[in-house]
Enzyme design. Structure first.
Site, PDB file in Angstrom:
ATOM      1  N   VAL A   2      20.213  59.155 -24.961  1.00  0.00           N
ATOM      2  CA  VAL A   2      20.837  58.344 -26.010  1.00  0.00           C
ATOM      3  C   VAL A   2      22.027  59.107 -26.572  1.00  0.00           C
ATOM      4  O   VAL A   2      21.918  60.294 -26.897  1.00  0.00           O
ATOM      5  CB  VAL A   2      19.849  58.019 -27.152  1.00  0.00           C
ATOM      6  N   LYS A   3      23.145  58.424 -26.665  1.00  0.00           N
ATOM      7  CA  LYS A   3      24.321  58.994 -27.325  1.00  0.00           C
ATOM      8  C   LYS A   3      24.492  58.290 -28.659  1.00  0.00           C
ATOM      9  O   LYS A   3      24.519  57.059 -28.723  1.00  0.00           O
ATOM     10  CB  LYS A   3      25.565  58.802 -26.462  1.00  0.00           C
TER      11      LYS A   3
END
Length: 299
Positions: free
Chosen positions: A204-205
């Site tokens: 996840v960014k």
């Protein structure tokens, strides 16, 4: 139910307790995946530090010729020794990154409206899995809007890419995009990162926020933090140091590197924090020393 009104249940994120299901691999949430997935993740994240320095240069797909990215063909080879992963579009990667540069690739696979239209929340999956395989992508990046009009189609895009990636052992990175009407609070990011992770992504960014350590603890896959808008060099390095201390497994610095007056020195300084445990002050001293060296006449 009426009898539950006003009832508050405190949440315990156990921020000081390591992730439990991590035997056999150095990144959380990847333990039960196959060899191919683990290999791609080890390409993105340095197995020694467990972290990554991503360099995002995919801004052109909605912003056009962004300041600092006018000549990708000149910039990217200069930065390559100091970053772990190039994040870009297939067009930019194919045309401007020499194939002999051995860096991991986060391939942007979604696309949508430009800044001119001023609504970026409706995107499509623009790159099929076969092209991601041809490009030897280590992960596929999907812009994911939570709390925006395009949330449902955005999650549909995300799940399409995850399903294709699982068939061919290519990780998916969910890029947490903030809807125009959503505040960048820890409450929002706890919601958004958890939704994205539970869809099945491997990375996840997202963005920094208050109580960021709780966001990290509640997300069962590695989090990489976006640098966001251009900050001063001291502030950008402070951001990088802070999120790594709070459990992020890397940073994705785009504008805070390519819009720096000294992008190579900035990339090196960020890498010192992410991989060598340097403080932001130590990294800033290095950055300033490098600037001083550049200013000296050749002898």
């Amino acid at each position: 139910m009426a009898d539950l009104e006003g009832l508050k249940v405190s949440k315990d994120y156990h921020v000081n307790v390591p992730f439990a299901n991590q035997k056999g691999f150095f990144l959380k949430g990847i333990n039960s995946l196959d060899w191919g997935m683990k290999k791609h993740m080890a390409n993105i994240f340095n197995p020694e530090s467990g972290n990554t320095v991503m360099f995002a240069f995919d801004h052109g797909y909605f912003m056009g010729s962004t300041a600092g990215l006018e000549r990708l063909d000149l910039l990217l080879p200069q930065l390559a020794p100091y970053v772990d992963c190039f994040m870009g579009t297939r067009g930019a990667l194919r045309t401007c990154v020499p194939p002999e540069i051995v860096k991991s690739v986060a391939l942007r696979v979604t696309s949508g409206s430009s800044m001119i239209q001023d609504d970026l929340s409706h995107e499509i999956v623009a790159v099929d899995i076969e092209d991601a395989i041809r490009m030897n992508a280590d992960c596929m990046a999907v812009q994911t809007f939570i709390g925006a009009d395009g949330q449902l189609s955005s999650l549909e895009n995300l799940n399409r890419v995850i399903n294709a990636g699982m068939r061919y052992s290519i990780p998916t990175m969910g890029v947490c995009a903030v809807g125009k009407d959503m505040a960048r609070t820890d409450r929002f990011f706890k919601l958004a990162t958890r939704i994205i992770a539970e869809m099945g992504v491997q990375v996840v960014k997202t963005y920094d926020c208050e109580n960021f350590e709780e966001v990290v603890a509640a997300c069962p896959v590695p989090i990489v933090v976006a640098g966001g808008k251009k900050l001063s060099e001291p502030d950008a390095l402070k951001l990088a140091y802070g999120v790594i201390q709070k459990g992020a497994r890397g940073v994705d610095m785009g504008r805070n590197i390519f819009q720096s007056p000294h992008p190579v020195a900035m990339a090196q300084a960020v890498s010192m924090i992410v991989h060598k445990g340097a403080t932001d002050k130590e990294a800033l001293e290095f950055y300033q020393d490098e600037i001083h060296k550049e200013a000296q006449p050749n002898r």
